[in-house]
Design an enzyme around this catalytic site. Structure first.
Site, mmCIF file in Angstrom:
data_model
loop_
_atom_site.group_PDB
_atom_site.id
_atom_site.type_symbol
_atom_site.label_atom_id
_atom_site.label_comp_id
_atom_site.label_asym_id
_atom_site.label_seq_id
_atom_site.Cartn_x
_atom_site.Cartn_y
_atom_site.Cartn_z
ATOM 1 N N ASN A 46 6.069 -4.646 -9.554
ATOM 2 C CA ASN A 46 6.378 -3.220 -9.680
ATOM 3 C C ASN A 46 7.607 -2.844 -8.865
ATOM 4 O O ASN A 46 7.902 -3.475 -7.842
ATOM 5 C CB ASN A 46 5.212 -2.364 -9.155
ATOM 6 C CG ASN A 46 3.985 -2.464 -10.032
ATOM 7 O OD1 ASN A 46 4.077 -2.798 -11.209
ATOM 8 N ND2 ASN A 46 2.830 -2.181 -9.453
ATOM 9 N N GLY B 292 0.464 -8.190 -7.406
ATOM 10 C CA GLY B 292 0.765 -9.599 -7.653
ATOM 11 C C GLY B 292 1.981 -10.053 -6.871
ATOM 12 O O GLY B 292 1.945 -11.083 -6.172
ATOM 13 N N GLY C 209 -11.391 -2.814 6.276
ATOM 14 C CA GLY C 209 -10.479 -1.903 6.982
ATOM 15 C C GLY C 209 -10.462 -2.211 8.467
ATOM 16 O O GLY C 209 -10.301 -3.355 8.885
ATOM 17 N N GLY D 148 -12.381 -5.223 9.992
ATOM 18 C CA GLY D 148 -12.047 -6.626 9.743
ATOM 19 C C GLY D 148 -12.350 -7.066 8.325
ATOM 20 O O GLY D 148 -12.107 -6.335 7.361
ATOM 21 N N ASP E 236 -3.023 -7.053 -0.117
ATOM 22 C CA ASP E 236 -2.288 -8.119 -0.833
ATOM 23 C C ASP E 236 -1.751 -9.141 0.165
ATOM 24 O O ASP E 236 -1.780 -10.353 -0.091
ATOM 25 C CB ASP E 236 -1.104 -7.526 -1.617
ATOM 26 C CG ASP E 236 -1.518 -6.353 -2.493
ATOM 27 O OD1 ASP E 236 -2.670 -6.355 -2.961
ATOM 28 O OD2 ASP E 236 -0.699 -5.432 -2.687
HETATM 29 O O1 RIB Z 1 -1.412 -2.901 -3.295
HETATM 30 C C1 RIB Z 1 -0.225 -2.176 -3.166
HETATM 31 C C2 RIB Z 1 0.504 -2.123 -4.473
HETATM 32 O O2 RIB Z 1 -0.268 -1.395 -5.405
HETATM 33 C C3 RIB Z 1 1.829 -1.416 -4.417
HETATM 34 O O3 RIB Z 1 2.895 -2.255 -4.051
HETATM 35 C C4 RIB Z 1 1.955 -0.810 -5.803
HETATM 36 O O4 RIB Z 1 2.943 -1.384 -6.591
HETATM 37 C C5 RIB Z 1 0.570 -0.956 -6.431
HETATM 38 O O5 RIB Z 1 0.540 -1.932 -7.381
#
Ligand code: RIB
Length: 294
Positions: free
Chosen positions: A10, A40, A207, A210, A237
């Site tokens: 994104n 991703g 959160g 942990g 992520d």
């Molecule tokens: O997890 C965060 C992400 O969620 C952001 O970078 C945004 O693009 C959404 O996909």
């Protein structure tokens, strides 16, 4: 070993706001920035930063190739990212003074991935390599089934959360990754799910409490590590990319969770999503300086 990631890419449009707008309210942004995001892409950047050989499978709109500059810098394999005649996926993100966010997502090219593209990428995979999936692309269940048939390990991050989507991949995944709220939603929507999948490993991020990993009777919990949070976008992520990279490198679950927690602590102390993901040496230094040691 290697990590394959069928993952969203994104362009994040980030507005820092004094408070998240309520319905009907107009809020003036304190500043605006644009950068690489997508669950991703963030996970792939984290895995590659941690040192894993990482192959990304995805799609962007033609003309937006600039967004992949961090992939290039980290030596991430982008041979399976297609440039298409449609808009790159993007997200409008508000971040408030307490580092909380709200996100509106447009999937765009992330939903134009083809079966042939996935098949071609997975031709390179070896048994026991990892496939990471989230809910921001199409063909998630297809890719999971292909990877399973190849003997790969499959980790699925159920975000954005849709209970029916979890059901559709559940036969092909080894690890389900959720935050605490999503775990509760799942148990509410599908009360029989947990008992019906006794072999599934669960990684639940909690959160400020942990994270917890559970596989059968094996349970590992690690605390969150100290952080001066300014923006939590992409923290989950970052955690997952570092966690899978550590497992791929042969570390124990506890070691992997600790490295992932350190990466997430550093990531939330910076603004942005992919741009805030720390390098391996920063994570190592952070862990060395922790007192008491983890
Ligand atoms: O997890 C965060 C992400 O969620 C952001 O970078 C945004 O693009 C959404 O996909």
């Amino acid at each position: 070993m290697a990590i394959f990631n069928l993952g969203s890419i994104n362009i994040d449009h980030v507005y820092r706001v004094p408070s998240l707008p309520r319905p009907g309210e107009t809020v003036s942004a304190l500043d605006y920035s644009r950068g690489l995001g997508g669950k991703g892409a963030n996970q792939s950047i984290a895995a590659a930063s941690a040192g894993a050989v990482t192959h990304h499978i995805g799609a962007i709109g033609k003309g937006d190739e600039w967004v992949l500059e961090p992939f290039l810098r980290l030596g991430l394999d982008q041979a399976h990212i297609r440039s298409l005649d449609q808009a790159t996926g993007h997200a409008v993100i508000y971040v408030d003074a307490a580092a909380e966010n709200s996100i509106v997502l447009f999937t765009g090219a992330n939903h134009a991935i083809t079966e042939a593209q996935i098949d071609k990428a997975l031709e390179q995979a070896e048994p026991r390599d990892w496939l990471i999936l989230q809910n921001e692309t199409n063909l998630v269940a297809y890719a999971a089934a292909r990877a399973k048939a190849l003997g790969m390990r499959v980790a699925y991050s159920a975000a954005p959360f849709v209970a029916a989507d979890i059901q559709s991949v559940s036969a092909s995944i080894d690890m389900l990754v959720l935050n605490e709220g999503e775990a509760l939603l799942l148990l509410d929507a599908l009360p029989e799910f947990e008992a019906g999948h006794p072999d599934l490993a669960w990684l639940v991020t909690l959160g400020s409490n942990g994270s917890r990993y559970r596989h059968g009777t094996e349970v590992t919990q690690v605390p969150a590590l100290p952080a001066q949070a300014v923006d939590t976008t992409g923290a989950g992520d970052t955690y997952l990319g570092y966690f899978i990279a550590a497992l791929d490198a042969g570390r124990t679950i506890r070691e992997a969770m600790t490295e992932a927690a350190a990466a997430a602590a550093l990531q939330v102390s910076r603004h942005g999503a992919a741009a805030a993901i720390p390098a391996r040496h920063d994570v190592d230094e952070y862990l060395r300086n922790l007192t008491p040691p983890p």
